[in-house]
Design a protein around this motif. Structure first.
Motif, mmCIF file in Angstrom:
data_model
loop_
_atom_site.group_PDB
_atom_site.id
_atom_site.type_symbol
_atom_site.label_atom_id
_atom_site.label_comp_id
_atom_site.label_asym_id
_atom_site.label_seq_id
_atom_site.Cartn_x
_atom_site.Cartn_y
_atom_site.Cartn_z
ATOM 1 N N GLU A 65 6.980 -1.526 -6.084
ATOM 2 C CA GLU A 65 6.480 -0.730 -7.217
ATOM 3 C C GLU A 65 6.160 0.701 -6.812
ATOM 4 O O GLU A 65 6.092 1.585 -7.644
ATOM 5 C CB GLU A 65 5.201 -1.361 -7.785
ATOM 6 C CG GLU A 65 5.386 -2.761 -8.307
ATOM 7 C CD GLU A 65 6.294 -2.813 -9.514
ATOM 8 O OE1 GLU A 65 6.077 -2.022 -10.444
ATOM 9 O OE2 GLU A 65 7.226 -3.632 -9.517
ATOM 10 N N LEU A 66 5.896 0.894 -5.514
ATOM 11 C CA LEU A 66 5.477 2.218 -5.062
ATOM 12 C C LEU A 66 6.648 3.082 -4.599
ATOM 13 O O LEU A 66 6.470 4.219 -4.209
ATOM 14 C CB LEU A 66 4.463 2.077 -3.925
ATOM 15 C CG LEU A 66 3.181 1.354 -4.318
ATOM 16 C CD1 LEU A 66 2.321 1.078 -3.100
ATOM 17 C CD2 LEU A 66 2.394 2.169 -5.330
ATOM 18 N N ARG A 122 8.657 -9.535 -1.101
ATOM 19 C CA ARG A 122 8.426 -9.626 -2.548
ATOM 20 C C ARG A 122 7.340 -10.647 -2.866
ATOM 21 O O ARG A 122 6.586 -10.495 -3.824
ATOM 22 C CB ARG A 122 9.726 -9.976 -3.277
ATOM 23 C CG ARG A 122 10.694 -8.793 -3.260
ATOM 24 C CD ARG A 122 12.015 -9.138 -3.876
ATOM 25 N NE ARG A 122 11.918 -9.412 -5.296
ATOM 26 C CZ ARG A 122 12.851 -10.058 -5.995
ATOM 27 N NH1 ARG A 122 13.928 -10.491 -5.418
ATOM 28 N NH2 ARG A 122 12.690 -10.256 -7.286
ATOM 29 N N ARG A 123 7.239 -11.704 -2.037
ATOM 30 C CA ARG A 123 6.224 -12.736 -2.305
ATOM 31 C C ARG A 123 4.831 -12.303 -1.845
ATOM 32 O O ARG A 123 3.834 -12.596 -2.488
ATOM 33 C CB ARG A 123 6.610 -14.048 -1.598
ATOM 34 C CG ARG A 123 7.615 -14.890 -2.387
ATOM 35 C CD ARG A 123 7.798 -16.267 -1.793
ATOM 36 N NE ARG A 123 8.700 -16.254 -0.645
ATOM 37 C CZ ARG A 123 8.330 -16.431 0.616
ATOM 38 N NH1 ARG A 123 7.071 -16.646 0.902
ATOM 39 N NH2 ARG A 123 9.211 -16.383 1.587
ATOM 40 N N GLU A 124 4.764 -11.624 -0.698
ATOM 41 C CA GLU A 124 3.458 -11.361 -0.085
ATOM 42 C C GLU A 124 2.976 -9.909 -0.170
ATOM 43 O O GLU A 124 1.806 -9.637 0.021
ATOM 44 C CB GLU A 124 3.482 -11.816 1.380
ATOM 45 C CG GLU A 124 3.689 -13.320 1.544
ATOM 46 C CD GLU A 124 2.585 -14.122 0.847
ATOM 47 O OE1 GLU A 124 1.411 -13.705 0.879
ATOM 48 O OE2 GLU A 124 2.905 -15.169 0.244
ATOM 49 N N MET A 125 3.895 -8.983 -0.376
ATOM 50 C CA MET A 125 3.494 -7.570 -0.527
ATOM 51 C C MET A 125 4.141 -7.027 -1.798
ATOM 52 O O MET A 125 4.955 -6.091 -1.759
ATOM 53 C CB MET A 125 3.941 -6.748 0.697
ATOM 54 C CG MET A 125 3.273 -7.143 1.999
ATOM 55 S SD MET A 125 1.519 -6.768 2.043
ATOM 56 C CE MET A 125 1.547 -5.037 2.485
ATOM 57 N N PRO A 126 3.789 -7.618 -2.947
ATOM 58 C CA PRO A 126 4.533 -7.300 -4.172
ATOM 59 C C PRO A 126 4.388 -5.846 -4.620
ATOM 60 O O PRO A 126 5.210 -5.346 -5.378
ATOM 61 C CB PRO A 126 3.929 -8.242 -5.215
ATOM 62 C CG PRO A 126 2.587 -8.595 -4.686
ATOM 63 C CD PRO A 126 2.702 -8.565 -3.193
ATOM 64 N N MET A 127 3.371 -5.168 -4.124
ATOM 65 C CA MET A 127 3.138 -3.801 -4.592
ATOM 66 C C MET A 127 4.124 -2.803 -3.989
ATOM 67 O O MET A 127 4.333 -1.735 -4.534
ATOM 68 C CB MET A 127 1.706 -3.369 -4.284
ATOM 69 C CG MET A 127 1.368 -3.112 -2.828
ATOM 70 S SD MET A 127 1.503 -4.557 -1.756
ATOM 71 C CE MET A 127 0.132 -5.551 -2.226
ATOM 72 N N GLU A 133 12.719 -11.232 0.843
ATOM 73 C CA GLU A 133 12.132 -12.322 0.061
ATOM 74 C C GLU A 133 10.620 -12.425 0.343
ATOM 75 O O GLU A 133 9.797 -12.492 -0.572
ATOM 76 C CB GLU A 133 12.865 -13.633 0.439
ATOM 77 C CG GLU A 133 12.298 -14.891 -0.173
ATOM 78 C CD GLU A 133 12.594 -15.006 -1.661
ATOM 79 O OE1 GLU A 133 13.439 -14.233 -2.146
ATOM 80 O OE2 GLU A 133 11.967 -15.851 -2.321
ATOM 81 N N ASN A 171 1.197 11.298 -0.509
ATOM 82 C CA ASN A 171 0.174 11.029 0.503
ATOM 83 C C ASN A 171 0.339 9.660 1.164
ATOM 84 O O ASN A 171 -0.406 9.312 2.059
ATOM 85 C CB ASN A 171 -1.230 11.080 -0.136
ATOM 86 C CG ASN A 171 -1.526 12.447 -0.670
ATOM 87 O OD1 ASN A 171 -1.283 13.440 0.003
ATOM 88 N ND2 ASN A 171 -2.021 12.513 -1.895
ATOM 89 N N ARG A 172 1.257 8.873 0.645
ATOM 90 C CA ARG A 172 1.408 7.517 1.195
ATOM 91 C C ARG A 172 2.807 7.340 1.771
ATOM 92 O O ARG A 172 3.785 7.573 1.078
ATOM 93 C CB ARG A 172 1.160 6.468 0.101
ATOM 94 C CG ARG A 172 -0.218 6.568 -0.482
ATOM 95 C CD ARG A 172 -0.392 5.549 -1.574
ATOM 96 N NE ARG A 172 -0.369 4.200 -1.059
ATOM 97 C CZ ARG A 172 -0.584 3.133 -1.828
ATOM 98 N NH1 ARG A 172 -0.797 3.272 -3.112
ATOM 99 N NH2 ARG A 172 -0.569 1.925 -1.307
ATOM 100 N N ASP A 199 3.992 8.482 -4.110
ATOM 101 C CA ASP A 199 2.835 9.288 -3.768
ATOM 102 C C ASP A 199 3.091 9.987 -2.435
ATOM 103 O O ASP A 199 3.269 9.324 -1.408
ATOM 104 C CB ASP A 199 1.623 8.334 -3.654
ATOM 105 C CG ASP A 199 0.334 9.076 -3.421
ATOM 106 O OD1 ASP A 199 0.388 10.261 -3.034
ATOM 107 O OD2 ASP A 199 -0.729 8.472 -3.618
#
Lengths: 205, 391
Positions: free
Chosen positions: A87-88, A79-84, A76, A65-66, A63
């Motif tokens: 994907e972005l 991936r565990r705590e900010m999994p999104m 590591e 805008n981001r 995006d």
């Protein structure tokens, strides 16, 4: 048909931009993501195979805008705590079109194709055989030298292109004569600018 | 065109008004803090007096010491968070035929694991044939309210689906909705069968959440509620009094918000006591056990700044062991990662939002399809002229 590494998302008869599949990036058996200076190909709606040299590789946000921001986490933890986050992000490559193989005649032509690849056409890495077909008299080098992607240092792309010629013909086991032939073509194109040619050749091997 | 020079005297007046309001608010803070302590000292007796008086205003129902504060517990290392948020393209009354679009963003995170997150958006094109006779009647006049209510319903439906698809046995789960769980906005449609149908459908999903025992909560940022302040006003004997001052130096708590009260009471990261809502909508139309409860939570928004938010949940969530603690800790963690707003809701929002170019593409697609079917759309010229004013 070899596995596609991505898909065309912008297309013209000069360049195309492809989004690289996540699976291609994380394939464990081989480094599948396309590298700067690597040959890739995609098909047009009429069945021509369009050959292009990757002139730019970019990782960024899906995006516009981001923006990515610093998180202070290792991979590591991220991936565990900010999994999104993963994907972005996406990898895109821009490839400069230099040749095509005609669907009708089957011959390789080192010139721009009559039509661009389709949007969403699959993008593949070229095999060594395909790179070998892009051979003497190396007319694609003329297109590269005289009409380079303005956002890319053309000499670095030439280094990568010559290295691929060398590797496709067997590298130290037979690649040298083809590299010398390509170097001669380049020398003529550079108007015997020896300093520039030496700088390029020094970086090939 | 805005002529700023003509606004000058009005801005001067606004500034003076704000300065005076701030002075009054300081006095209100002191009075509210003392009143809260007084109520807390004898909270069960005060509760009895409220129940007996049945005040017309919304007065928070006490379930425990109202001045109680709780520090954030540890977040469970493994926790599943699901969240949804929605957006819409409202029907355009200048365009025939009538249709509108709902779009719900869904996310599911398995915190503490490296499992891939689920992030997507589900669009739903609604047109007249989809709607029963109640909706037809109100679409002409109450478009925004009906569409918003249908969007809220769709958000809850997909939140339930997301919880079902992503729940992992033995792992804590938090299902997060955006905004309030109390259907205030539905009252006002002046169409009782429609209001009841909408509330019945919404609370039907609450019942499904209960049957599955998925802890559901909704997150209200910058709440404008005064339920707890009304409790204090009841205790002070000023509820129903429209006056601003008791005497020259003592303001009434009129206009004072719960969030200002709890800004003084809570430290960053703490939650308040759990209160019950006295909303008549819940009393009249929500099923048994679905009364809505809430607590206030002070979340950090920066190194030196914080904000009070309201977290609502159905009453039965309080009976799930550790659910409120998990909710508290998970929300705080999510807000820290999201710089003051839960990241799961923020991602759901990002997936739900329909950008201007997507909106244009949607209209173009619809118009092209209708034209191709030999059904020219009418009235779209007005919309186009609004988009591109001409010289």
């Amino acid at each position: 048909m070899p596995t596609a590494i991505g898909e065309v998302i912008e297309s013209s008869t000069r360049t195309f931009v492809a989004e690289v599949y996540d699976e291609a990036r994380s394939r464990p058996d081989e480094p599948a993501e396309p590298a700067f200076g690597e040959w890739v190909w995609a098909e047009t709606a009429r069945g021509d195979e369009v050959y292009a040299l990757v002139s730019h590789v970019e990782i960024g946000s899906y995006d516009a805008n981001r923006q990515a921001v610093a998180l202070g986490m290792d991979e590591e933890e991220r991936r565990r705590e900010m999994p999104m986050v993963q994907e972005l992000l996406r990898m895109t490559v821009r490839a400069q079109i230099l040749a095509f193989r005609s669907a009708r005649s089957g011959s390789m032509r080192q010139t721009l194709p009559p039509h661009p690849p389709d949007i969403h056409a699959f993008v593949h890495r070229c095999t060594r055989e395909q790179v070998r077909d892009l051979d003497a008299p190396y007319d694609f080098l003329r297109t590269l030298v005289e009409s380079p992607d303005p956002a890319v240092p053309v000499d670095d792309l030439l280094v990568a292109a010559l290295r691929q010629v060398h590797e496709a013909h067997g590298a130290e086991h037979g690649g040298r004569p083809e590299l010398v032939a390509a170097g001669r073509t380049l020398s003529r194109l550079l108007d015997d600018d020896h300093e520039r040619l030496q700088s390029i050749l020094r970086r090939v091997l | 065109m805005l002529d700023l020079s003509r606004l000058r005297s009005q801005i001067d007046a606004f500034e003076s008004y704000q300065v005076a309001s701030e002075d009054r608010r300081k006095l209100q803070r002191r009075r509210a803090g003392r009143a809260l302590q007084a109520v807390a000292d004898d909270w069960q007796a005060v509760r009895g007096r409220v129940e007996e008086a049945e005040p017309r205003e919304l007065v928070a129902r006490m379930r425990e010491d109202p001045a109680r504060t709780s520090a954030a517990p540890e977040r469970p290392t493994l926790v599943t968070v699901v969240a949804t948020d929605g957006s819409q393209i409202y029907p355009d009354r200048h365009v025939e035929p009538t249709y509108f679009l709902l779009n719900v963003g869904r996310v599911a995170f398995q915190y503490g694991t490296t499992a891939a997150p689920a992030l997507d958006a589900v669009p739903d094109l609604r047109f007249r044939e989809d709607l029963d006779r109640h909706f037809d009647a109100v679409l002409a006049s109450m478009t925004t309210e009906v569409v918003s209510a249908l969007r809220d319903e769709m958000e809850l439906e997909h939140l339930l689906d997301a919880a079902r698809e992503n729940a992992v046995g033995g792992r804590a789960l938090v299902a997060l909705a955006d905004g309030t769980l109390i259907r205030w906005m539905i009252r006002g449609m002046r169409n009782q069968p429609l209001e009841e149908a909408l509330i019945r459908r919404y609370t039907g999903y609450l019942q499904d959440f209960r049957a599955e025992q998925f802890p559901l909560a909704s997150y209200v940022s910058m709440p404008g509620t005064t339920d707890v302040v009304n409790l204090l006003r009841f205790h002070l004997g000023e509820l129903g009094d429209d006056g601003e001052w008791v005497d020259d130096e003592t303001p009434t708590l009129r206009g004072f918000l719960d969030r200002t009260l709890f800004d003084d009471v809570l430290a960053v990261g703490e939650r308040s006591a759990v209160f019950g809502s006295a909303s008549h909508i819940i009393r009249e139309s929500y099923p048994e056990g679905q009364a809505i409860c809430y607590f206030y939570l002070k979340i950090p928004t920066g190194p030196q700044t914080s904000e009070i938010t309201r977290v609502e949940m159905p009453e039965w969530v309080l009976d799930i062991p550790d659910a409120v603690d998990h909710l508290h800790a998970t929300l705080l963690d999510e807000c820290r990662k999201g710089s003051g707003y839960p990241v799961s809701l923020s991602e759901a929002h990002e997936h739900a939002v329909i950008r201007a170019d997507e909106r244009d593409a949607f209209f173009r697609l619809i118009e092209r399809r209708l034209r191709r079917a030999g059904l020219p759309t009418t009235g779209s010229r007005k919309r186009l002229s609004k988009q591109r004013p001409r010289v």
